[in-house]
Each structure stands twice: as C-alpha cells, then as structure tokens.
Design a protein around this motif. Structure first.
Motif, PDB file in Angstrom:
ATOM      1  N   TYR A   1      -6.059   7.886  -3.196  1.00  0.00           N
ATOM      2  CA  TYR A   1      -5.707   6.504  -3.546  1.00  0.00           C
ATOM      3  C   TYR A   1      -4.517   5.967  -2.748  1.00  0.00           C
ATOM      4  O   TYR A   1      -4.096   4.831  -2.957  1.00  0.00           O
TER       5      TYR A   1
ATOM      6  N   ASP B   1      -4.109   4.903   0.209  1.00  0.00           N
ATOM      7  CA  ASP B   1      -4.337   3.735   1.078  1.00  0.00           C
ATOM      8  C   ASP B   1      -5.099   2.625   0.365  1.00  0.00           C
ATOM      9  O   ASP B   1      -5.544   1.665   0.997  1.00  0.00           O
ATOM     10  N   GLU B   2      -5.253   2.772  -0.946  1.00  0.00           N
ATOM     11  CA  GLU B   2      -5.984   1.772  -1.715  1.00  0.00           C
ATOM     12  C   GLU B   2      -5.037   0.876  -2.511  1.00  0.00           C
ATOM     13  O   GLU B   2      -3.915   1.267  -2.830  1.00  0.00           O
ATOM     14  N   GLU B   3      -5.514  -0.315  -2.796  1.00  0.00           N
ATOM     15  CA  GLU B   3      -4.793  -1.171  -3.722  1.00  0.00           C
ATOM     16  C   GLU B   3      -5.244  -0.786  -5.130  1.00  0.00           C
ATOM     17  O   GLU B   3      -6.416  -0.862  -5.469  1.00  0.00           O
TER      18      GLU B   3
ATOM     19  N   LYS C   1      -8.262   0.046 -12.415  1.00  0.00           N
ATOM     20  CA  LYS C   1      -8.372   1.354 -11.789  1.00  0.00           C
ATOM     21  C   LYS C   1      -7.299   2.294 -12.336  1.00  0.00           C
ATOM     22  O   LYS C   1      -7.560   3.476 -12.606  1.00  0.00           O
TER      23      LYS C   1
END
Length: 213
Positions: A175, A177-179, A184
């Motif tokens: 996670y 590199d994820e927004e 979530k």
C-alpha cells in the motif's frame, strides 16, 4: 544518551518482572517468528494496565522501544516530558494540530527501532480486545514498517504469570504507493483486528491445554 537512560530505567525496574509478571510467551507459528524483532516494526497490543508497555519492553529487552503518548503537558512540566522522552515516548499533539510526530516516528524506524502502539486507545476492560483506531496502519505504511501483533492476558500479580501471544508479521508494503481511502483503511483495520482476535482466542486455548496436561 537517551538510549543509556532507557536501559538504566529498565534495569532499575528489574524486580517487577520477577515479582509481578513472570512471562510465558507463545507464538503463532512453530518457527517462533518475531522471537527477536529484526528491523523496524510497529508493535500493536491490547491495553489494560500501566504494566502493559513495561512487560513488552522486557520481553524485547534488546530491542529499543518507543511509544506514542498524548502531549498533555504543553510547555510545562518539562522534566517529566524529558523523563517520558528518555523512556521512548514520542509526543502527539492532543488536538492533532501538529503532525511532527510522524517525522519523529520515521526517524526512529529508520534506525531499525520499534514503536509500541495500543490501538484500542485508553485502558479497555472488555472481554475481548475493543475496536482499533486506524492510526497504527498509516504509521506502518508511512514508515515502511511491519506490524507485529502481541496479545497480553494481563495476568499480573505475585506468584502469577503473564502470557503473551506473538503473531507473525503483517506486511503492508503493497500500500506504500497507493492512496489509502477511509474505506480501504477500514477494511485493512478490520482484517488486522480479526487476526488479533484469532490470536487472542488461540492464546486462551493454548493456556487451557497447558493447564490440562
């Protein structure tokens, strides 16, 4: 300097693990993962007593621990803040207007140290671990640290034994590199808390098997 003071304080408290919390440790797997924590980590545990952090500090004696603490002191009681800081405390603005604690946690984890967080918040006297807040997840992602769950049965007292269940590491690097949306975050938190509850019940079963032998 603070590291030296940290270990001096633990050594001075040495009678506590002898008298109040002799510790028996169980592990989720037979390989005893996290018997020794290598590298940075966010340790999460249930919370009911002042002794909770101390028993974990002794269990991982050779791993320098830090923990988050709400800053109720402001610019007063500077000596007390210094003592807490030496003990590993990282102050969090109680009004959450200042987020410099995130940079401090990053600095600590870059040194390969561990941060202890009680995601239930304050002391919880519930039959099972209470709901978790989600801050520990964000810190784990931002610091690129594994999460190490540690279940405590709070069996403190003279001639008693505290039991810990140490779980396998939880890796959230996927996670990084994820927004992370609130939805979530909620899903991740629920998954981790369910794992923690499984460890909680596994600890009870293993203690019962031990008693019945």
């Amino acid at each position: 300097m603070k590291k030296i003071l940290y270990y001096i304080a633990l050594i001075l408290m040495w009678p506590a693990p002898v008298l109040l919390f002799k510790t028996k440790t169980y592990y989720e797997d037979n390989d005893k993962e996290n018997r020794k924590i290598k590298g940075s980590a966010i340790i999460i545990s249930n919370h009911r007593s002042f002794w909770d952090g101390i028993v974990i500090a002794f269990r991982f004696f050779f791993k320098r621990l830090h923990y988050l603490v709400a800053d109720w002191y402001g610019n007063t009681r500077k000596f007390l803040k210094f003592v807490i800081s030496c003990a590993g405390g990282i102050f969090v603005d109680k009004d959450l207007r200042n987020f410099d604690f995130i940079e401090k946690t990053k600095k600590v984890t870059r040194k390969g140290r561990a941060i202890l967080i009680f995601p239930e918040g304050d002391f919880k006297f519930t039959p099972e671990p209470a709901d978790f807040s989600t801050g520990y997840i964000l810190l784990a992602i931002k610091t690129k640290s594994k999460i190490v769950p540690v279940v405590n049965d709070f069996n403190y007292g003279i001639f008693k034994r505290v039991h810990l269940m140490i779980g396998k590491s939880i890796d959230l690097s996927q996670y990084s590199d994820e927004e992370i949306t609130r939805e979530k975050l909620k899903i991740i938190n629920e998954e981790i808390r369910n794992k923690f509850l499984n460890l909680f019940h596994e600890l009870k079963e293993r203690k019962l098997k031990k008693q019945n032998k």
